[in-house]
Enzyme design. Structure first.
Site, mmCIF file in Angstrom:
data_model
loop_
_atom_site.group_PDB
_atom_site.id
_atom_site.type_symbol
_atom_site.label_atom_id
_atom_site.label_comp_id
_atom_site.label_asym_id
_atom_site.label_seq_id
_atom_site.Cartn_x
_atom_site.Cartn_y
_atom_site.Cartn_z
ATOM 1 C CB CYS A 114 8.243 -32.866 58.870
ATOM 2 S SG CYS A 114 8.148 -33.223 57.212
HETATM 3 C C1 UDX Z 1 7.605 -32.393 50.937
HETATM 4 C C2 UDX Z 1 7.908 -30.958 50.450
HETATM 5 O O1 UDX Z 1 8.077 -30.903 49.423
HETATM 6 C C3 UDX Z 1 8.692 -30.499 51.465
HETATM 7 O O2 UDX Z 1 8.796 -29.067 51.534
HETATM 8 C C4 UDX Z 1 8.574 -30.594 53.049
HETATM 9 O O3 UDX Z 1 9.212 -29.926 53.830
HETATM 10 C C5 UDX Z 1 8.575 -32.144 53.186
HETATM 11 O O4 UDX Z 1 7.870 -32.877 52.243
HETATM 12 P P1 UDX Z 1 9.059 -34.331 49.930
HETATM 13 O O5 UDX Z 1 8.053 -34.995 49.349
HETATM 14 O O6 UDX Z 1 9.474 -35.177 51.256
HETATM 15 O O7 UDX Z 1 9.148 -32.858 50.460
HETATM 16 O O8 UDX Z 1 10.417 -34.388 49.162
HETATM 17 P P2 UDX Z 1 11.090 -35.639 48.394
HETATM 18 O O9 UDX Z 1 10.717 -36.776 49.088
HETATM 19 O O10 UDX Z 1 12.524 -35.072 48.709
HETATM 20 O O11 UDX Z 1 10.536 -35.373 47.014
HETATM 21 C C6 UDX Z 1 10.728 -34.379 46.088
HETATM 22 C C7 UDX Z 1 10.944 -35.022 44.830
HETATM 23 O O12 UDX Z 1 10.938 -34.039 43.682
HETATM 24 C C8 UDX Z 1 11.774 -36.144 44.177
HETATM 25 O O13 UDX Z 1 10.997 -37.077 43.918
HETATM 26 C C9 UDX Z 1 12.491 -35.359 43.376
HETATM 27 O O14 UDX Z 1 13.223 -36.240 42.560
HETATM 28 C C10 UDX Z 1 11.941 -34.514 42.939
HETATM 29 N N1 UDX Z 1 12.762 -33.121 42.300
HETATM 30 C C11 UDX Z 1 13.496 -32.578 43.148
HETATM 31 C C12 UDX Z 1 12.334 -32.854 40.983
HETATM 32 O O15 UDX Z 1 11.610 -33.317 40.264
HETATM 33 N N2 UDX Z 1 13.108 -31.661 40.415
HETATM 34 C C13 UDX Z 1 13.803 -31.109 41.244
HETATM 35 O O16 UDX Z 1 14.632 -30.063 40.881
HETATM 36 C C14 UDX Z 1 13.876 -31.315 42.571
HETATM 37 C C1 UDX Z 2 4.599 -34.403 61.192
HETATM 38 C C2 UDX Z 2 3.368 -33.745 61.207
HETATM 39 O O1 UDX Z 2 2.263 -34.498 62.286
HETATM 40 C C3 UDX Z 2 2.474 -33.490 59.941
HETATM 41 O O2 UDX Z 2 1.284 -32.881 60.402
HETATM 42 C C4 UDX Z 2 3.522 -32.743 59.255
HETATM 43 O O3 UDX Z 2 2.859 -32.530 57.923
HETATM 44 C C5 UDX Z 2 4.943 -33.521 58.925
HETATM 45 O O4 UDX Z 2 5.412 -33.693 60.173
HETATM 46 P P1 UDX Z 2 5.590 -36.755 60.821
HETATM 47 O O5 UDX Z 2 6.735 -36.148 60.817
HETATM 48 O O6 UDX Z 2 5.403 -37.649 59.642
HETATM 49 O O7 UDX Z 2 4.220 -35.662 60.749
HETATM 50 O O8 UDX Z 2 5.045 -37.843 61.776
HETATM 51 P P2 UDX Z 2 4.522 -37.672 63.431
HETATM 52 O O9 UDX Z 2 3.361 -38.865 63.509
HETATM 53 O O10 UDX Z 2 3.854 -36.066 63.661
HETATM 54 O O11 UDX Z 2 5.347 -37.889 64.463
HETATM 55 C C6 UDX Z 2 6.803 -36.936 64.582
HETATM 56 C C7 UDX Z 2 7.764 -37.466 65.624
HETATM 57 O O12 UDX Z 2 7.087 -37.402 66.898
HETATM 58 C C8 UDX Z 2 7.970 -39.113 65.682
HETATM 59 O O13 UDX Z 2 9.385 -39.419 66.075
HETATM 60 C C9 UDX Z 2 7.083 -39.558 66.891
HETATM 61 O O14 UDX Z 2 7.551 -40.620 67.450
HETATM 62 C C10 UDX Z 2 7.176 -38.299 67.952
HETATM 63 N N1 UDX Z 2 5.983 -38.121 68.571
HETATM 64 C C11 UDX Z 2 4.770 -38.004 68.030
HETATM 65 C C12 UDX Z 2 6.104 -38.196 69.916
HETATM 66 O O15 UDX Z 2 7.278 -38.357 70.587
HETATM 67 N N2 UDX Z 2 4.983 -37.866 70.807
HETATM 68 C C13 UDX Z 2 3.847 -37.725 70.321
HETATM 69 O O16 UDX Z 2 2.751 -37.709 71.152
HETATM 70 C C14 UDX Z 2 3.589 -37.928 69.019
#
Ligand code: UDX
Ligand code: UDX
Length: 425
Positions: free
Chosen positions: A266
């Site tokens: 993300c």
């Molecule tokens: C989510 C949010 O949707 C994305 O915008 C955000 O930036 C990150 O978190 P994520 O749930 O991680 O994305 O996406 P992904 O793990 O790729 O799952 C998407 C799902 O949608 C997959 O299971 C895929 O099979 C499905 N999919 C994708 C469909 O069913 N139809 C499609 O046309 C494309």
């Molecule tokens: C992040 C956001 O926290 C969440 O709100 C959003 O919806 C998706 O992106 P995520 O990427 O799952 O979530 O993990 P997060 O726990 O935020 O850590 C992100 C990265 O930052 C990791 O690589 C972590 O090691 C790093 N991090 C986090 C640091 O280096 N320092 C910190 O203090 C906190």
């Protein structure tokens, strides 16, 4: 407030949101193109690893199902959440193709539905996308008018990988961006069981809140890493500085842990997407460019520190503890271990790695890198030096005495090493 809900896209956002809506009493049907995911959900088994997800899915099996068939799912629901992925494009922008395809399919189905239906975008899309791109597609393929025949809202998620179910059920706020009042009221009712603030705003503001939130969190980390790099030069422990700074209520201690930087699916995607969006709209981002630059150099500082103690790495056995981008996940997307391992390879080191969950993913993504995958963390300690890149609980009890340890993530126990260096402390 219970509703009949369709969730399109059963990825970590979709399946977690669907499972939690079911836990709160709604009937949920997940739609996904991946039949293995559909099968897993219908068996009450989580298709991905997320804390508590298995338990929620198996406890509410009567209220959450999955299918590959859009039509039956949407016709049987009042609200449809769009949760398909929005991966990065080469230029840093986002690939909207999945979201657009899904919205087109929903439009086609809405055409034959003669009752009100709410479409809610939960996928992370850039500001202006719902209003200017997705709304016209819905109207075109449904041959109906938004606000009159169907509703459109944007309801971003703030879920952290590994704790997504907890984060869904315990939000700091709920953001509802709506095109029309009716769909706003429907979502407010759906979320009425939550006792956190509900922000009612426009579609574009809701999209910007999501990006601004992730960009700020990444900025906060790069900020403390910049301060950490100064502290390292003068022998100050950045964690003590962060403790002092973080007690200021206006700042807060969270996300002030310095180290080798942020990875994951993300922060890198969203920060680069907003930079790209700004450029495409004729604005120039300044702070965000440097936030990325600091993050890019941070992992290499760990290798520089290592070379302070072992100047020539050629042929040396270097251990790496941790491959996942953070603990409690097998996800290696943009993991900070990747640039570190690539650099060690370049320097001719013999690399030994261990990660309790992420080694298979690493092997799959980097089949050609010569790495020895160890069967235990202890095996990695049999190296000339050890780098700490992810802090798994099991790394907290190892015997580091007599070792050279270069720490990128602040593992207290490792301070007992013969030679211990922290990247920012
Ligand atoms: C989510 C949010 O949707 C994305 O915008 C955000 O930036 C990150 O978190 P994520 O749930 O991680 O994305 O996406 P992904 O793990 O790729 O799952 C998407 C799902 O949608 C997959 O299971 C895929 O099979 C499905 N999919 C994708 C469909 O069913 N139809 C499609 O046309 C494309
Ligand atoms: C992040 C956001 O926290 C969440 O709100 C959003 O919806 C998706 O992106 P995520 O990427 O799952 O979530 O993990 P997060 O726990 O935020 O850590 C992100 C990265 O930052 C990791 O690589 C972590 O090691 C790093 N991090 C986090 C640091 O280096 N320092 C910190 O203090 C906190």
């Amino acid at each position: 407030m219970q509703k009949n809900i369709a969730v399109v896209g059963a990825g970590y956002v979709g399946i977690v949101s669907g499972a939690c809506f079911a836990k709160l009493g709604s009937n949920v049907i997940c739609v996904d193109v991946d039949e293995k995911k559909v099968e897993s959900i219908n068996k009450g088994k989580a298709p991905i690893y997320e804390l508590d997800l298995d338990e929620i899915l198996s406890s509410y099996r009567d209220r959450i199902h999955a299918t590959i068939d859009y039509k039956s799912a949407i016709e049987g629901s009042e609200i449809t959440f769009v949760c398909v992925g929005t991966p990065s494009l080469k230029d840093g922008g986002i690939d909207l193709s999945y979201v657009k395809q899904v919205v087109k399919n929903i439009g086609r189905i809405l055409k034959d539905i003669d009752k009100w239906h709410d479409v809610v975008i939960k996928s992370t899309v850039l500001p202006g996308t719902s209003q200017n791109i997705l709304l016209p597609i819905l109207e075109k393929y449904s041959e109906k008018k938004a606000g009159k025949d169907f509703g459109l809202s944007m309801n971003p998620e703030f879920l952290r990988e590994g704790t997504a179910a907890y984060d869904f059920l315990n939000p700091d706020r709920i953001v509802i961006g709506s095109f029309d009042n009716k769909s706003k009221e429907v979502l407010k009712k759906l979320y009425s069981d939550f006792d956190c603030p509900i922000i009612e705003t426009s579609l574009s503001a809701a999209e910007m809140i999501k990006y601004a939130s992730n960009c700020f969190l990444g900025t906060k980390i790069s900020f403390i890493n910049e301060i950490g790099n100064f502290c390292k030069e003068i022998g100050v422990d950045t964690y003590e500085v962060a403790d002092g700074v973080g007690l200021d209520k206006r700042i807060g201690r969270a996300f002030l842990n310095s180290g080798i930087g942020w990875g994951g699916s993300c922060f890198p995607k969203d920060i680069n997407a907003l930079i790209c969006w700004a450029k495409q709209n004729g604005y120039s981002s300044k702070i965000l460019d440097d936030v990325v630059k600091v993050n890019d150099i941070q992992p290499l500082k760990l290798v520089e520190l290592l070379k302070k103690h072992i100047p020539n790495l050629k042929g040396k056995k270097i251990g790496v503890l941790g491959l996942a981008f953070k603990p409690n996940t097998d996800d290696i997307r943009e993991s900070r271990a990747i640039p570190i391992i690539l650099k060690l390879t370049e320097e001719g080191a013999q690399i030994k790695v261990y990660d309790p969950k992420a080694m298979d993913n690493f092997k799959q993504q980097f089949p050609n890198i010569k790495i020895h995958y160890c069967s235990s963390a202890d095996e990695v300690l049999g190296s000339d030096a050890v780098l700490i890149t992810t802090i798994w609980d099991e790394f907290k009890n190892l015997d580091y005495s007599g070792k050279i340890v270069i720490d990128g993530r602040r593992l207290e126990k490792a301070k007992s090493a013969k030679i211990y260096e922290g990247v920012c402390w």
